[in-house]
Design a protein around this motif. Structure first.
Motif, short mmCIF file in Angstrom:
data_model
loop_
_atom_site.label_atom_id
_atom_site.label_comp_id
_atom_site.label_asym_id
_atom_site.label_seq_id
_atom_site.Cartn_x
_atom_site.Cartn_y
_atom_site.Cartn_z
N ARG A 17 0.85 -1.26 -0.25
CA ARG A 17 -0.06 -0.09 -0.19
C ARG A 17 1.09 1.28 -0.03
O ARG A 17 0.70 2.40 -0.98
CB ARG A 17 -1.07 0.11 1.29
N ASP A 18 2.04 1.32 0.66
CA ASP A 18 3.12 2.53 0.89
C ASP A 18 3.48 2.64 -0.68
O ASP A 18 3.45 3.91 -1.13
CB ASP A 18 4.25 2.13 1.86
N ASN A 21 0.88 4.15 -2.71
CA ASN A 21 0.61 5.56 -2.53
C ASN A 21 1.68 6.34 -3.11
O ASN A 21 1.49 7.62 -3.64
CB ASN A 21 0.54 5.80 -1.03
N ILE A 24 1.27 6.67 -6.79
CA ILE A 24 0.02 7.44 -7.33
C ILE A 24 0.24 9.00 -7.02
O ILE A 24 0.09 9.71 -8.03
CB ILE A 24 -1.26 7.10 -6.37
N PHE A 25 0.59 9.33 -5.84
CA PHE A 25 0.85 10.69 -5.55
C PHE A 25 2.17 11.31 -6.39
O PHE A 25 2.17 12.47 -6.62
CB PHE A 25 0.89 11.17 -3.99
N PHE A 65 -0.33 13.43 0.25
CA PHE A 65 0.66 12.24 0.23
C PHE A 65 1.16 11.97 1.70
O PHE A 65 1.19 10.88 2.45
CB PHE A 65 1.65 12.29 -0.73
N THR A 67 -0.24 12.70 4.29
CA THR A 67 -1.13 12.03 5.20
C THR A 67 -1.14 10.55 5.30
O THR A 67 -1.84 9.81 6.00
CB THR A 67 -2.77 12.31 4.83
N ARG A 68 -0.53 10.04 4.20
CA ARG A 68 -0.26 8.46 4.10
C ARG A 68 1.09 8.07 4.51
O ARG A 68 1.34 6.86 4.58
CB ARG A 68 -0.44 7.98 2.66
N HIS A 197 -8.43 15.80 5.97
CA HIS A 197 -7.95 14.97 5.66
C HIS A 197 -6.49 14.58 6.60
O HIS A 197 -6.40 13.68 7.00
CB HIS A 197 -7.20 14.86 4.09
#
Length: 204
Positions: A17-18, A21, A24-25, A65, A67-68, A197
């Motif tokens: 997942r990291d 992310n 994507i970002f 980003f 926030t992840r 967020h």
């Protein structure tokens, strides 16, 4: 009496997942700065203006980003992707080095805030944004080589002449310092627009 132990170890393990992310970002960040930098062909002045404007605009996807981000390494990998892409499209190699170095400093700031500090998140973005310094840094030590590079030759002779005239040492230094200032503005803007967020992610 019990003493609470604080874990100061740096966790660099990344989950799938990291990595998703980051991808994507990273793509959103590149697209954002790319939209603004399409205008650089208008004139050398617009090159500087759009670079600074893109720092502000890109603060939104970068702050989202963050926030992840919950452990070390993610911002550095993000920087490798962004700086690597810029290198592929013709940016000076020193830009890649500065991009990674800036990301490492940003990582330290985020770690100091335990990935929960809104203020340090904004400062981390400002530091990260100094990778833009690398775009014109060769003008200090390899001016002729920079202006004769394939990327610059594609801009045209008039553009190159105007850029050479515009980018005096004073202008270059002012631009370099401005990347940090506009980074703070972009980070603060992103924080404001994405406040919900950040609160949901537990950043205080």
């Amino acid at each position: 009496m019990t003493v609470e132990m604080v874990d100061h170890r740096i966790d660099v393990r990344m989950s799938p997942r990291d990595l998703i992310n980051i991808g994507i970002f990273g793509a959103l960040y590149i697209v954002t700065i790319g939209i603004f930098n399409l205008l650089e062909f208008i004139s050398p002045v617009m090159t500087l203006v759009t670079s600074l404007a893109s720092i502000v605009a890109a603060g939104v996807p970068f702050m989202l980003f963050l926030t992840r981000v919950r452990h070390a390494g993610m911002v550095t990998v993000f920087a490798v992707i962004v700086s690597g892409f810029m290198l592929l499209i013709g940016s000076p190699p020193i830009g890649f080095v500065i991009g990674v170095a800036a990301a490492l400093v940003a990582e330290v700031l985020l770690w100091l805030g335990r990935y929960r500090s809104r203020q340090l998140s904004v400062l981390a973005y400002a530091v990260f944004s100094t990778w833009f310094v690398g775009l014109f840094l060769p003008m200090f030590y390899a001016r002729d080589e920079f202006l004769s590079s394939p990327y610059m030759e594609g801009m045209g002779a008039d553009y190159i002449e105007d850029l050479d005239t515009l980018l005096s040492p004073a202008v270059l230094i002012a631009f370099d310092l401005s990347t940090l200032v506009f980074g703070v503005i972009g980070g603060a803007l992103g924080l404001r627009l994405l406040d919900k967020h950040f609160r949901k992610a537990g950043l205080v």
